[in-house]
Design an enzyme around this catalytic site. Structure first.
Site, short mmCIF file in Angstrom:
data_model
loop_
_atom_site.label_atom_id
_atom_site.label_comp_id
_atom_site.label_asym_id
_atom_site.label_seq_id
_atom_site.Cartn_x
_atom_site.Cartn_y
_atom_site.Cartn_z
CB THR A 143 -14.26 9.16 17.20
OG1 THR A 143 -15.08 9.67 18.09
CG2 THR A 143 -13.54 10.77 17.30
CG HIS A 144 -15.70 4.89 18.25
ND1 HIS A 144 -15.56 4.15 18.99
CD2 HIS A 144 -15.82 5.94 18.89
CE1 HIS A 144 -14.45 3.97 19.83
NE2 HIS A 144 -13.80 5.68 20.65
CB SER A 176 -31.51 0.14 -8.88
OG SER A 176 -31.74 -0.80 -8.79
CE1 TYR A 236 13.78 -14.22 -14.58
CE2 TYR A 236 14.15 -16.17 -14.67
CZ TYR A 236 12.82 -14.87 -14.98
OH TYR A 236 11.93 -15.29 -16.06
CG ASN A 290 -27.68 2.47 -6.16
OD1 ASN A 290 -28.26 2.59 -5.80
ND2 ASN A 290 -27.89 1.24 -7.01
CD GLU A 338 -21.24 0.62 -3.64
OE1 GLU A 338 -22.52 1.25 -4.99
OE2 GLU A 338 -22.02 0.29 -3.14
CE LYS A 355 -30.97 2.54 -3.74
NZ LYS A 355 -29.72 0.59 -3.99
CE LYS A 370 7.60 -10.47 -17.36
NZ LYS A 370 8.15 -11.73 -17.00
CG ASN A 407 18.47 -14.64 -15.86
OD1 ASN A 407 17.39 -15.11 -16.80
ND2 ASN A 407 19.21 -15.50 -15.92
#
Lengths: 365, 365, 365, 365
Positions: C65-66, C187, C227, C195, C200, C193, C235, C20
Site C-alpha cells: 500500500t502506498h 535502446s 439527428y 525496456n 508501458e 536496456k 464513428k 439516420n
C-alpha cells in the site's frame, strides 16, 4: 466583492449595471489577486529545488528511462530538471494575466450602456491595463477561466510526475529517500509503515484540476451567445481550482524541502550495466563508427549476462575478444564521476554545466 | 523528418543520437511550421468577419441572453464579437510558440552527450530561438503539446458557439440566415431540407480536440521521469489535432464568408418588449432612480401582456398611469436605430463605436 | 455494411430508408460482432492469469500500500486480484449488449415509415433481441456508444494499474520480474536496456479510450433532438476505441503469459518490518486489546530502527521489555509461510482460500 | 457511518480493522442507499413525461433534424422519446447495483484478516448480496464509483438535450413553450425577460458530472496496487456527483411538469415543405421507385421556392407537370393529421402506435 474593492465608486457603478458584466469583472479581479500568489508559490518551490541541488551536489544517481537505469547523473541535475517546468508554469501564468487584464465593465447586459461611462478611466481606477473591445464578447467570454484551469492542471501534472518519482524512490526496494516522520504518515493497522501521503496527494491533485477544466469545457460547448445561466457554473471550478492549487503548492514546497537522501544506498544501487553507453563512447572516440560500437557493446552486455557477471567484473582479456581497442583505461569507465564528467553539452549533467544551470536558475527566481 | 529538413548536417547529427531527443525535436520543428499556418487561417477568418461587419452595417438584430431577446444590436457588432476570440487565439498561439522555440537536441538519451556539440550553433542552424536548459527535462517534457491541443480546443470551442448561433439563425423559425446550396446539404429522404452541415461539423469539432487533449493528459499523468514508451502516444493526438483544426478553420472561413442575411425577416422578428431597457433608460434620464424605473417598466410589461398588447401598442395615457414622466417622445423608444444610438460606451453597439472597433480590428489583421 | 450482411433483403430494405436509421443500425450490428470478441479476449487473459497463479503457487511476495511493503501475500493471490476486474469487464460488456440488442430499423428519418414493415420480423432476421420503442429516440440516441467507450476505458485502466506494477517490478531495484527479450525492447543508445515497452503501452492505452469517450461526450452535449450532423463524429472514436482495445488485450495476453518471476530476489526483498501486523495479531490473540497491541509494536519498530536492527534481529529479552507476553514462539512470526497461513477469511491470501478462489475463477472462464 | 448503521456489531467490527476496507465498505453502503433514490427520481420524471404525453395528445408539431423542420409528429411522440433514455438510465443503475452489492469487509489492509470473521454472515447482516472474492482487489477497486459517475453523466447528458430543445422552444421565435413565472426568472436589467434558467442549469449539469468522472479517472490512472492515498480523492467527486444529480432530477421533474404548450403557435409554425416526404410516399404508393419519386419531389420543392410559393400553394396542374400521377387527393397531403396517420411502423408517430407506446411505458414505471 467589486463594491468592497472600490467603495463609494463601486456603489455608484451599481446604478443600471447588469449582473452579466459584474460577474465577469469580479472573476477577473479575483484572478488578478490570485495569479501573483500562484507565481510566488512557484518561486518558493524553485528556491527549494535550487537549495536541494546545492546541498546534494556530490550525489550521483542512476537516471531512468522506462523506469530502467539508463545513465548516471548528478542528483542536482535530476532535481534541477524540475526547475524548468515550474519556470514554464510561471511564464504561462504571466501570459494568461495579459489576457485577463482587460476590464469588461461598461458592457451592460450585452450592448453597452447609455450612461456616458469613461471605461478607460474606470479601467485605470480598478488597476486594469486596458478595456475589452466588444460588449457582447465581454459578457460571453469565459476562455480566461479555461486557460487558468489548464495552466494550473499542467503545473500539477508536472509536480505529479516528480511526486511519482519520490514515491518510487521512497520504497524499501529503491531506498533513495528517507521519509522523515514530518513528511510521511503511519497506518492504522501496520505500525511499521511510513507512507508518502503528501506526495501521493500531489500526484492525485492534477485530477481535480483537469476535472474542473473538463467540467467548464463541457458547460461552454455549444452555448449560444451571449450570457446564459449555464455560465454560472464557472464559479465553483474556478475557485476550487485556484484554492486547491495554492494548497497543493504549499504542501509540495514544505515536503520537498525536507527530502533527505540516503547517499550510500543510491551509490550501491548503481548497476554497472549503466556504463554501457560510456563503453560505446570510449570506442567511438577511438574511431569506431557508432552503430558498430553499439553492436560490440551489446554483445559484451549479453556475454556478461550469460556468464552471470556484472559488466565491471569482466577482465580486460575478455573485452579484447570483442574489440582490440580496449586497454587498461577501460576500468575508468565504471566510475560514476568519470561518466558525468565525460558529458560535454550545455544543459548536460556535467558538473560544470550543472553549476552554470544553477546560476542561470537563480537569476530567474 | 529532421534529416530531410537539414540534409547533410542532419545525417552527421544522427551519429550517437538518441531517439529520445530526436522525437521531441521533430515535434517542435513540426509545430514551428504549423503554428504560423494556424495563425494565418485565423487571420483569414478575421478578414471574413470584418467584411461581413462592413457589408451588413445597416442591419439591426435582436441580441440574446438565455436565447431570449435582450436588446437591439447592430449585426456588425454581433459578428465583430467573433473577431476578439480569434484574436485571443492568435495571441495564445504566439505565446505558445515562444515555449516551443527551444531546441532540445544535444540532450542525448537523458544526460547530455559526450560529443562536443555546440548546441547554440545548432539551434541557430535549425531556426530555434534558444536551447533547453536541462537534458532530462528536454526528453521528458510534453507540456508544449498539451498547450497546443488546449489552445486549439479553445479556438474550436469559440467557433462552435457561433456555429450554434448560425444553426439556430438558419432554422425556419428564426430565418435570419439564408442557407445557400453551397453551404448546406440535402437529405436522403427529405428533399426540402437545407441542412447546415458545415456549421454542425464546426460545432462538433472541439470535441475531437478536447478528446485529444484528455488522451495526452491521462497518458502523462503519474509518469516517472524521464522518457517512457507511453510518450509515443503523443504523436497521433498532436497530428490529428493540428491537421483537423486546419481543416475546420478552412471550412469555417469558406462558409462564414457565404452567409446571406434575410434582413426583412430579422426586422420582423424584433419583439417590441426588447425596448423595455430603453424605457428604463428614458425614465432614469428624467431623474428616476434605476431600481424604481425597473419596477415601473416591469409593471408596464406585465400590464401589456395581460392586455394581450405588444409594448409599442400601449397608448400614452396608459403609460402615464405608471409614470407621469412619459410624454409623446416615448414612441421613439421603439425604434431600433434610436436604441443602438443611445448606447454611449466604448465597445458598445453604438454605430460610431462599432466603426472604431472595426478600424481597430483591421489594424490587427 | 448492412447490405452485405443481409443480402437481397438488405437491398429491398433500402427503398425509402433514411441514413439516420441505417447509420445507427450499422453501429449496433458492428458492436454485436465485436463485443463477443472483446469478451473472448478477456477470457483468454483470465486463463493466463489463472495459469500464472497455479505455476507460481509457492511464491510469497510483499504486497504494497502506498508502494510501501505492507503484508506478505502469495503471488498467486496477487495475480488473482487481476482476475476479478476482468470478470467485471465481461459483466459490463454483457450488460451493455442487452441495451444494444434493440433494432432501430423502421424509424425512418425520425417519425417511422409509411411502409408496413414488420419490425419484429426484421429484428429476428437480423439477430436482434427486440426493437426500439420510439422512432425519434432511435435516431437520436448514441448512449450505447458512450457506454462502450466507457466500459473499454475501465478495462484498460484496470490493466494499466497492473502494467504499472509490472514495470515497477521489472526495475533493477525491485527485480521481481525477469524481462525476457520477447517482452522487452532494447535502446538505440543504451545496449544494456531491457525496456518494458509492452507494459508501458498498456499503461498508456486507457488515455486513448478515455479521450474517445470525452470526444463523443463533448460532441453530444447540448445537441437538440433528433439527428444532427454532429453525430457523424461518433464513428471514428467508436471504431478506433474498439479496434485499439482488441489490440491491447491481445498484447497484454501475450506478454502476461511470458512473465518469469525471480523467486530468489522476491524472497530477499521481504523486509522483516512487514511482519509488524503479525506481531500485533500475536498479542491480540493473547488478549491484548488491538489499540494497545498496535502501540506496543509501534514502539518496538521505532526501537529497532534506532538500534539499526531489523525487526527479526531483536532478541526475546528486548521484546519482553515491551510486553511480557512475548515468548520463544515469536520467532515464527518472521516466517512468510506462517504469515499467510495465519489469515483466515474467505478471499484472503491464506493458501487454502486462494485455492478455493482459483477454483471459483476457473468455473467463470 | 458504518458504525452508526450497525450499532454494537459495528463497534466490535472495528477491532483490528483497516481503514482500507472500511472506506470502501462505507462507499458501497452509501450507494446502496442512494441508487434506489436515483431510480425513484427517474420514475417520477417518467410519470411527468407520460402525463404530458396524455395531456397534449392532440398536438402535432414539426420534428427536427439539423434543427430544420423534418416531418410532423405528435407532441406526445416527441415527449415520449424522453421516456426511453430515462428507462435506460434506470437499467444502467440497476446493473451497477449488482456490482456494488459485494461486501469488501474482511479484506483487512489488503491480505485478509487473522480473525475468523464469517464474511458471508456479515454480508447478510449488512444487506449485501455476496462478498468480494479477493482481498487485494477489494481495497484497490474503485471502478464502481467510476461507473456511478458515468451512468449519472449519461442521464444528465440526455436530460440536457431535452433542456436544449425546451430552451429553443421557449424563444420568442419558436414560441412553442410558454414560460410561466414559476419556471423562469427575470433579469436585473431587462424586466421583460423570462429566462429559462432551470433548463439552462439542467443543460449545464452534465458538465459537473463528467468533470467528476474525469477527475477520478485521472487519479486512478497508473496507480500501483493496492491502496494508495490518492484513492482518498474519490469521496468528493462521488458525493458531489450523487447529491448534485438528485437535485437536478428534482428540479427537472418540477419544471417539466409545468410546461405549457402554445398550441396555436405550434400549428402556425409548421412549414408546408415538411410534407415533401409525404409527397414521395404518395408517389411510391402509386408505383414510382423511391429514388425517382425523391427526384420528382426535389424538383417540385425547387420550383415552388423559385416561384415564391409554399408547397401547398401549388396548383394541381403545376404538380402534374412533374408527374401525371398527382390527382386531387394530393391536397390531403398537407394535413398534419393525415401525415402522422400514414406512418405504419411500431414505434412510429402514428397515434395508435403512440398509444401502445404509452401503455408499454406505464407498465415500466
Amino acid at each position: 466583492m467589486l463594491i468592497e474593492e472600490i467603495g463609494e465608486t463601486g456603489k455608484k457603478l451599481h446604478t443600471g449595471r447588469s449582473r452579466n458584466e459584474q460577474v465577469v469583472t469580479d472573476e477577473k479581479l479575483y484572478l488578478k489577486t490570485k495569479i501573483p500568489q500562484l507565481i510566488e508559490r512557484l518561486k518558493r518551490i524553485q528556491t527549494s529545488v535550487v537549495k536541494l541541488a546545492e546541498d546534494y551536489f556530490d550525489v550521483i544517481m542512476p537516471a531512468y528511462t522506462h523506469l530502467q537505469q539508463g545513465q548516471c547523473v548528478l542528483f542536482s541535475h535530476y532535481i534541477m530538471s524540475l526547475f524548468w517546468p515550474l519556470q514554464r508554469g510561471k511564464e504561462r501564468l504571466a501570459d494568461l494575466l495579459k489576457r485577463i487584464d482587460k476590464l469588461p465593465l461598461g458592457a451592460g447586459a450585452l450592448a453597452g450602456t447609455t450612461l456616458p461611462v469613461d471605461r478607460e478611466y474606470l479601467s485605470e481606477q480598478l488597476g486594469f491595463g486596458s478595456i475589452t473591445e466588444n460588449s457582447m464578447d465581454s459578457v460571453a467570454d469565459r476562455s480566461f477561466i479555461l486557460e487558468t484551469l489548464f495552466v494550473l492542471s499542467i503545473i500539477l501534472l508536472d509536480l505529479g510526475r516528480y511526486a511519482e518519482d519520490f514515491i518510487i524512490f521512497s520504497s524499501q526496494e529503491f531506498g533513495y529517500i528517507l521519509l522523515a516522520n514530518t513528511i510521511s504518515t503511519s497506518s492504522s493497522l501496520m505500525p511499521q509503515k511510513r507512507n508518502p501521503d503528501f506526495f501521493e496527494l500531489v500526484r492525485a491533485s492534477s485530477g481535480e484540476l483537469f476535472g474542473n477544466l473538463t467540467q467548464l469545457f463541457v458547460v461552454l460547448k455549444g452555448l449560444p451567445l451571449t450570457y446564459n445561466k449555464d455560465l454560472q457554473e464557472d464559479k465553483v471550478p474556478l475557485h476550487h481550482g485556484v484554492e486547491n492549487t495554492l494548497r497543493v503548492l504549499e504542501v509540495f514546497e514544505q515536503v520537498v524541502g525536507k527530502i533527505k537522501l540516503n547517499k550510500k544506498q543510491i551509490e550501491n544501487q548503481i548497476d554497472p550495466s549503466l556504463f554501457a553507453t560510456d563503453m560505446i563512447d570510449y570506442l567511438v572516440e577511438k574511431g569506431v563508427p557508432f552503430r558498430e560500437a553499439h553492436g560490440i557493446v551489446g554483445a559484451i552486455v549479453y556475454h556478461a549476462e550469460r556468464e552471470g557477471k556484472r559488466l565491471n567484473e569482466l577482465k580486460l582479456e575478455e573485452l579484447k575478444k570483442f574489440s582490440y581497442l580496449f586497454d587498461e583505461k577501460v576500468s575508468e569507465l565504471f566510475d560514476p564521476v568519470h561518466s558525468v564528467n565525460q558529458k560535454k553539452t550545455t544543459g548536460s549533467t556535467n558538473p560544470e554545466k550543472v553549476k552554470i544551470q544553477i546560476e542561470k536558475a537563480k537569476k530567474l527566481i
